[in-house]
Design an enzyme around this catalytic site. Structure first.
Site, mmCIF file in Angstrom:
data_model
loop_
_atom_site.group_PDB
_atom_site.id
_atom_site.type_symbol
_atom_site.label_atom_id
_atom_site.label_comp_id
_atom_site.label_asym_id
_atom_site.label_seq_id
_atom_site.Cartn_x
_atom_site.Cartn_y
_atom_site.Cartn_z
ATOM 1 N N GLU A 1 -5.926 -10.514 -2.105
ATOM 2 C CA GLU A 1 -6.725 -10.381 -0.870
ATOM 3 C C GLU A 1 -8.212 -10.299 -1.185
ATOM 4 O OE1 GLU A 1 -5.274 -7.238 1.702
ATOM 5 O OE2 GLU A 1 -3.175 -7.700 1.269
ATOM 6 N N HIS B 1 -10.237 -5.994 -2.493
ATOM 7 C CA HIS B 1 -11.274 -5.834 -1.460
ATOM 8 C C HIS B 1 -12.440 -5.069 -2.093
ATOM 9 C CE1 HIS B 1 -8.785 -7.468 1.686
ATOM 10 N NE2 HIS B 1 -7.808 -6.638 1.381
ATOM 11 N N GLU C 1 0.800 -1.236 0.000
ATOM 12 C CA GLU C 1 0.000 0.000 0.000
ATOM 13 C C GLU C 1 0.831 1.284 0.000
ATOM 14 O OE1 GLU C 1 -2.797 -0.528 3.244
ATOM 15 O OE2 GLU C 1 -3.822 -2.160 2.192
ATOM 16 N N ASN D 1 2.162 -4.622 -3.411
ATOM 17 C CA ASN D 1 0.760 -5.003 -3.251
ATOM 18 C C ASN D 1 -0.042 -3.747 -2.902
ATOM 19 O OD1 ASN D 1 -1.171 -7.238 -2.845
ATOM 20 N ND2 ASN D 1 -1.057 -6.780 -0.654
ATOM 21 N N ASP E 1 -11.984 -10.275 -1.383
ATOM 22 C CA ASP E 1 -13.254 -10.479 -0.679
ATOM 23 C C ASP E 1 -14.249 -9.477 -1.248
ATOM 24 O OD1 ASP E 1 -12.417 -8.124 0.701
ATOM 25 O OD2 ASP E 1 -12.007 -9.194 2.571
HETATM 26 C C1 XIL Z 1 -5.956 -6.923 7.991
HETATM 27 C C2 XIL Z 1 -6.163 -8.189 8.834
HETATM 28 O O1 XIL Z 1 -6.953 -9.105 8.111
HETATM 29 C C3 XIL Z 1 -6.822 -7.826 10.141
HETATM 30 O O2 XIL Z 1 -6.908 -8.966 10.996
HETATM 31 C C4 XIL Z 1 -6.015 -6.724 10.854
HETATM 32 O O3 XIL Z 1 -6.688 -6.326 12.015
HETATM 33 C C5 XIL Z 1 -5.826 -5.539 9.925
HETATM 34 O O4 XIL Z 1 -5.218 -5.960 8.709
HETATM 35 N N1 XIL Z 1 -4.893 -4.899 3.406
HETATM 36 C C6 XIL Z 1 -3.819 -5.660 3.788
HETATM 37 C C7 XIL Z 1 -3.944 -6.587 4.940
HETATM 38 O O5 XIL Z 1 -2.780 -5.641 3.112
HETATM 39 O O6 XIL Z 1 -2.739 -6.710 5.657
HETATM 40 C C8 XIL Z 1 -5.068 -6.188 5.875
HETATM 41 O O7 XIL Z 1 -5.231 -7.238 6.827
HETATM 42 C C9 XIL Z 1 -6.341 -5.926 5.102
HETATM 43 C C10 XIL Z 1 -6.144 -4.806 4.117
#
Ligand code: XIL
Length: 320
Positions: free
Chosen positions: A235, A207, A130, A171, A237
């Site tokens: 990631e 996401h 990020e 990422n 979802d």
């Molecule tokens: C999230 C985890 O899933 C949570 O358990 C934690 O509290 C916060 O981080 N982007 C990312 C991940 O790159 O590392 C994050 O993971 C979600 C968003």
């Protein structure tokens, strides 16, 4: 019924995977599905390899949480995606409130990345997480503010030296469709490549919100691949405003299928990882992060809280 990793590999992908972490390993029913490598050929630790977990005091490393994830994966013949070396979030206070110079922070970043990547030798690593704001400018964090963009070089070079075989990624989110942020990431990749800084891949986090998956995912992936890197959905979802309805679950199925179809259409898209595969029954800080992070939203995963496959799972299978 078809199994997600089997189907992904039959389509020529390296893996279909899931995020997970230690707190979930005590749930036997959850663990049984996670450990089935016909469902998941890869796992990513959701938290246990982050900076606050691995180097809580400068120079003192704690590897136990990440080691448990790696040993689970090894026992199940699954790949591991290391996550992550350098990120603005989940940092220990010695990093965020240290009085740094370019030289001292360079040494700290070098040591952190080198130690992590050499300890968790293996498969894939999100080295930078990020780095950009949504408008494509650099995120104002301790790394950028102290070192400028040089922190990216330092981390990638240290990681390559620590494990020449690991695939090194940057990422980010909101780079899954065309726009300023995706363009900024493309410019960064081109710049790194032109200067010989090691970079193997770009992770598109994925996401998403039901009904709002960008339509230009395949285009963006093709543009990244044309720069000479691989891509992965890292990631995935797809959340909804609760309560679930049949219509939302059907739209979610279409959305999952569209994301998989896009990856499937691009040879350089090597795999898809979902950001955990099931929901918390209550607001636990484990399983999917969505219910505890986005108020009123949830039901983002392909399996429900009772570990029953949802229509979204069929969308994944149909996409590959
Ligand atoms: C999230 C985890 O899933 C949570 O358990 C934690 O509290 C916060 O981080 N982007 C990312 C991940 O790159 O590392 C994050 O993971 C979600 C968003």
């Amino acid at each position: 019924t078809a199994k997600s990793n089997t189907v992904a590999q039959a389509a020529g992908k390296k893996y279909f995977g899931s995020a997970t972490d230690n707190p979930e390993f005590t749930d036997a029913a959850y663990l049984a599905i996670l450990s089935d490598n016909t469902y998941f050929g890869q796992i990513t630790p959701g938290n246990s390899m982050k900076w606050d977990a691995t180097e809580p005091e400068q120079g003192t490393f704690t590897f136990s949480g990440g080691d448990a994830v790696v040993s689970l994966a090894q026992g199940n013949s699954q790949l591991v995606r290391g996550h992550n070396c350098v990120w603005y979030n989940q940092l220990p206070s010695w990093v965020t409130s240290g009085s740094w110079t370019n030289a001292t922070l360079t040494a700290a970043v070098q040591n952190h990345c080198s130690t992590l990547v050499s300890h968790y030798k293996g498969d894939i690593w999100d080295i930078i997480n990020e780095p950009f704001n949504d408008d494509g400018t650099w995120r104002s964090d301790v790394f950028y503010n102290t070192m400028g963009t040089y922190f990216v070089d330092v981390a990638l070079i240290a990681a390559r030296a620590a494990d020449p075989n690991a695939k090194l990624y940057i990422n980010d989110y909101n780079i899954e469709g065309t726009g300023a942020k995706a363009t900024a990431m493309m410019n960064l990749v081109s710049n790194l490549k032109s200067r010989g800084i090691p970079i193997d891949g770009v992770g598109l986090q994925g996401h998403f919100i039901v009904g709002e998956v960008p339509t230009t995912i395949q285009t963006v992936m093709e543009q990244f691949v044309a720069l000479g890197v691989e891509v992965a959905i890292t990631e995935l979802d797809i959340r909804m405003t609760l309560p679930e309805t049949d219509a939302l679950l059907e739209q979610q199925k279409t959305d999952y299928q569209n994301v998989i179809t896009a990856c499937n259409a691009v040879a350089g898209c090597v795999g898809v990882t979902i950001w955990d595969y099931s929901e918390p029954l209550t607001m636990l800080t484990q399983y999917s992060w969505v219910p505890s992070t986005f108020s009123g939203q949830g039901a983002a995963c392909p399996w429900d809280a009772n570990l029953i496959k949802k229509p979204a799972y069929d969308g994944i299978i149909a996409g590959f």
